[in-house]
Motif scaffolding. Structure first.
Motif, PDB file in Angstrom:
ATOM      1  N   THR A  45       0.795  -1.208  -0.022  1.00  0.00           N
ATOM      2  CA  THR A  45      -0.018  -0.043   0.123  1.00  0.00           C
ATOM      3  C   THR A  45       0.830   1.226   0.005  1.00  0.00           C
ATOM      4  N   ARG A  46       1.882   1.247   0.853  1.00  0.00           N
ATOM      5  CA  ARG A  46       2.736   2.425   0.972  1.00  0.00           C
ATOM      6  C   ARG A  46       3.612   2.666  -0.590  1.00  0.00           C
ATOM      7  N   PHE A  47       3.899   1.652  -1.285  1.00  0.00           N
ATOM      8  CA  PHE A  47       4.462   1.785  -2.382  1.00  0.00           C
ATOM      9  C   PHE A  47       3.509   2.226  -3.609  1.00  0.00           C
ATOM     10  N   TRP A  48       2.374   1.807  -3.468  1.00  0.00           N
ATOM     11  CA  TRP A  48       1.227   2.161  -4.359  1.00  0.00           C
ATOM     12  C   TRP A  48       0.795   3.418  -4.158  1.00  0.00           C
ATOM     13  N   ASN A  49       0.818   4.220  -2.885  1.00  0.00           N
ATOM     14  CA  ASN A  49       0.618   5.365  -2.761  1.00  0.00           C
ATOM     15  C   ASN A  49       1.602   6.514  -3.116  1.00  0.00           C
ATOM     16  N   ASN A  50       2.561   6.001  -3.714  1.00  0.00           N
ATOM     17  CA  ASN A  50       3.710   7.112  -4.071  1.00  0.00           C
ATOM     18  C   ASN A  50       3.862   7.237  -5.563  1.00  0.00           C
ATOM     19  N   ASN A  51       4.662   8.260  -6.030  1.00  0.00           N
ATOM     20  CA  ASN A  51       4.835   8.520  -7.335  1.00  0.00           C
ATOM     21  C   ASN A  51       6.312   8.258  -7.603  1.00  0.00           C
ATOM     22  N   ALA A  52       7.046   7.787  -6.969  1.00  0.00           N
ATOM     23  CA  ALA A  52       8.640   7.598  -7.084  1.00  0.00           C
ATOM     24  C   ALA A  52       8.942   6.223  -7.615  1.00  0.00           C
ATOM     25  N   PHE A  53       8.016   5.665  -8.547  1.00  0.00           N
ATOM     26  CA  PHE A  53       8.217   4.415  -9.132  1.00  0.00           C
ATOM     27  C   PHE A  53       9.505   4.015  -9.782  1.00  0.00           C
ATOM     28  N   GLU A  54      10.287   5.262 -10.231  1.00  0.00           N
ATOM     29  CA  GLU A  54      11.337   5.186 -11.184  1.00  0.00           C
ATOM     30  C   GLU A  54      12.768   5.450 -10.161  1.00  0.00           C
ATOM     31  N   ALA A  55      12.550   5.980  -8.974  1.00  0.00           N
ATOM     32  CA  ALA A  55      13.488   6.211  -8.007  1.00  0.00           C
ATOM     33  C   ALA A  55      14.316   4.909  -7.815  1.00  0.00           C
ATOM     34  N   PRO A  56      15.624   4.962  -7.289  1.00  0.00           N
ATOM     35  CA  PRO A  56      16.433   3.858  -7.003  1.00  0.00           C
ATOM     36  C   PRO A  56      15.687   3.368  -5.788  1.00  0.00           C
TER      37      PRO A  56
ATOM     38  N   LEU B  17       0.843  12.162  17.482  1.00  0.00           N
ATOM     39  CA  LEU B  17       0.427  13.335  17.782  1.00  0.00           C
ATOM     40  C   LEU B  17      -1.210  13.582  17.757  1.00  0.00           C
ATOM     41  N   ARG B  18      -1.803  13.884  18.972  1.00  0.00           N
ATOM     42  CA  ARG B  18      -3.255  13.663  19.001  1.00  0.00           C
ATOM     43  C   ARG B  18      -3.645  12.402  18.468  1.00  0.00           C
ATOM     44  N   GLY B  19      -3.198  11.265  18.755  1.00  0.00           N
ATOM     45  CA  GLY B  19      -3.693  10.024  18.321  1.00  0.00           C
ATOM     46  C   GLY B  19      -3.493   9.732  16.831  1.00  0.00           C
ATOM     47  N   VAL B  20      -2.724  10.622  16.173  1.00  0.00           N
ATOM     48  CA  VAL B  20      -2.313  10.361  14.693  1.00  0.00           C
ATOM     49  C   VAL B  20      -0.799   9.872  14.615  1.00  0.00           C
ATOM     50  N   GLU B  21      -0.613   8.727  13.927  1.00  0.00           N
ATOM     51  CA  GLU B  21       0.612   8.135  13.930  1.00  0.00           C
ATOM     52  C   GLU B  21       1.348   8.535  12.790  1.00  0.00           C
ATOM     53  N   TYR B  22       0.684   8.799  11.610  1.00  0.00           N
ATOM     54  CA  TYR B  22       1.457   9.226  10.239  1.00  0.00           C
ATOM     55  C   TYR B  22       0.942  10.327   9.508  1.00  0.00           C
ATOM     56  N   ALA B  23       1.739  10.910   8.874  1.00  0.00           N
ATOM     57  CA  ALA B  23       1.213  12.193   8.266  1.00  0.00           C
ATOM     58  C   ALA B  23       0.503  11.762   6.927  1.00  0.00           C
ATOM     59  N   PRO B  24      -0.565  12.834   6.577  1.00  0.00           N
ATOM     60  CA  PRO B  24      -1.379  12.534   5.539  1.00  0.00           C
ATOM     61  C   PRO B  24      -0.675  12.005   4.215  1.00  0.00           C
ATOM     62  N   GLY B  25      -1.238  11.130   3.592  1.00  0.00           N
ATOM     63  CA  GLY B  25      -0.479  10.620   2.489  1.00  0.00           C
ATOM     64  C   GLY B  25      -0.239   9.005   2.718  1.00  0.00           C
ATOM     65  N   VAL B  26       0.086   8.530   3.780  1.00  0.00           N
ATOM     66  CA  VAL B  26       0.356   7.244   4.260  1.00  0.00           C
ATOM     67  C   VAL B  26      -0.859   6.245   3.981  1.00  0.00           C
TER      68      VAL B  26
END
Length: 169
Positions: free
Chosen positions: A66-77, A154-163
């Motif tokens: 899911t983390r890989f799917w949610n990103n746009n860095a498919f070509e990054a090493p 932070l206030r019960g939120v473990e991850y930043a938006p986008g994860v």
């Protein structure tokens, strides 16, 4: 790669909620520092329009896919470990960097012997962040700046938006 990036500044990005505040700075520095993102941080950076120079994959879970799917860095090493989720690994289209020396699995040593790759035991820990930090150090990056490595919620939120977990406004 040992000492090949000596003196190059690096920004090591985790997916903690505090990274949200630093995204404009990371974006501004993306041409002046090596940006490396592990796991969930790839999606956080993608949402902000930042493509990391290096990504890291280590987790065997479906959440890693899911983390890989949610990103746009498919070509990054991608620096990866043998235990990474195979479906996540298939989403990475850029160069895949496998460094021998995983201390957790004998498979790494076996591959090194099988293909005559020098084996250098590297204690990389058990997370993409500790693995990335270890290699940034070996590459010679200096300074290494941490962003989004909260080790808390932070206030019960473990991850930043986008994860994709505990999304916050």
């Amino acid at each position: 790669m040992k000492s090949r990036l000596k003196g190059v500044p690096a920004i090591l990005c985790g997916a903690g909620p505090s990274i949200k505040k630093q995204l404009p700075t990371i974006k501004k520095l993306s041409q002046r520092a090596l940006i490396i993102a592990g796991g969930g941080a790839m999606g956080v950076l993608a949402k902000a329009g930042v493509v990391p120079h290096l990504t890291v994959g280590i987790d065997p879970t479906d959440a890693e896919w899911t983390r890989f799917w949610n990103n746009n860095a498919f070509e990054a090493p991608l620096i990866f470990r043998l235990r990474v989720n195979k479906h996540a690994l298939n989403l990475a289209h850029g160069p895949k960097l496998f460094f021998s020396g995983a201390t957790c699995y004998q498979t790494s040593e076996w591959l090194s012997n099988k293909f005559s790759i020098p084996y250098d035991s590297v204690d990389e820990g058990f997370s993409c962040i500790t693995l990335a930090l270890r290699y940034l150090h070996l590459f010679g990056c200096n300074p290494i700046i941490f962003c989004g490595l909260d080790l808390s919620s932070l206030r019960g939120v473990e991850y930043a938006p986008g994860v994709g977990h505990n999304e916050s406004p």
